[in-house]
Design a protein around this motif. Structure first.
Motif, short mmCIF file in Angstrom:
data_model
loop_
_atom_site.label_atom_id
_atom_site.label_comp_id
_atom_site.label_asym_id
_atom_site.label_seq_id
_atom_site.Cartn_x
_atom_site.Cartn_y
_atom_site.Cartn_z
N LYS A 65 0.84 -1.20 0.00
CA LYS A 65 0.00 0.00 0.00
C LYS A 65 0.87 1.25 0.00
N PHE A 66 0.44 2.24 -0.77
CA PHE A 66 1.15 3.50 -0.88
C PHE A 66 0.16 4.64 -0.67
N LYS A 67 0.68 5.74 -0.13
CA LYS A 67 -0.16 6.90 0.13
C LYS A 67 0.55 8.16 -0.36
N ILE A 68 -0.22 9.05 -0.96
CA ILE A 68 0.29 10.32 -1.48
C ILE A 68 -0.59 11.43 -0.92
N THR A 69 0.02 12.46 -0.37
CA THR A 69 -0.74 13.61 0.11
C THR A 69 -0.02 14.89 -0.28
N PHE A 70 -0.79 15.92 -0.58
CA PHE A 70 -0.22 17.25 -0.78
C PHE A 70 -1.33 18.29 -0.68
N LEU A 71 -0.92 19.53 -0.59
CA LEU A 71 -1.81 20.66 -0.39
C LEU A 71 -1.62 21.63 -1.55
N MET A 72 -2.70 22.13 -2.11
CA MET A 72 -2.64 23.12 -3.17
C MET A 72 -3.21 24.43 -2.63
N LYS A 73 -2.45 25.51 -2.81
CA LYS A 73 -2.90 26.84 -2.39
C LYS A 73 -2.65 27.83 -3.52
N GLU A 74 -3.32 28.96 -3.44
CA GLU A 74 -3.03 30.02 -4.38
C GLU A 74 -1.68 30.62 -4.00
N PRO A 75 -0.78 30.82 -4.97
CA PRO A 75 0.53 31.38 -4.65
C PRO A 75 0.43 32.83 -4.18
N ILE A 76 1.39 33.23 -3.36
CA ILE A 76 1.40 34.61 -2.85
C ILE A 76 1.62 35.58 -4.00
N GLN A 77 2.61 35.30 -4.84
CA GLN A 77 2.84 36.12 -6.02
C GLN A 77 2.15 35.42 -7.19
N THR A 78 1.15 36.04 -7.73
CA THR A 78 0.37 35.38 -8.79
C THR A 78 1.08 35.49 -10.13
#
Length: 110
Positions: A81-94
């Motif tokens: 079993k494998f697990k992948i996690t990450f977070l996506m946010k709007e960048p500070i400098q667009t």
């Protein structure tokens, strides 16, 4: 007789999942959504050990107060079993091309 991966095979699977995740992040940065089948095809296209025998068990997107997108992927490959996690946010400098940016990427075996 149980199926288990040796060290070389695990590294190959982790490399494939990391590649597929980076490809998924590129799509999300452009504002496109990626589904299970798309992620599977990313893995299948990169895997160099013959046929990709992995199963994407779960691919979930969670919005925390709509300021960030949390992505969780669970995968099985021949009993491991494998697990992948990450977070996506709007960048500070667009940037005109980037709407989102990935943070805290983790790809590991459970």
């Amino acid at each position: 007789m149980g199926l288990s991966l040796n060290k070389k095979e695990k590294q190959q699977v982790l490399s494939t999942l990391t590649y597929a995740t980076h490809k998924m992040i590129k799509e999300l940065e452009l504002g496109k959504m990626v589904g299970n089948l798309d992620f599977y095809h990313f893995c299948e296209g990169h895997f160099k050990g013959g046929v990709w025998l992995g199963f994407i068990i779960k691919l979930n997107y969670y919005h925390y107060d709509y300021s960030a997108l949390y992505v969780k992927i669970k995968c099985k490959y021949l009993g491991s079993k494998f697990k992948i996690t990450f977070l996506m946010k709007e960048p500070i400098q667009t940037d005109e091309n980037k709407k989102w940016q990935a943070y805290n990427l983790e790809v590991f075996e459970k």
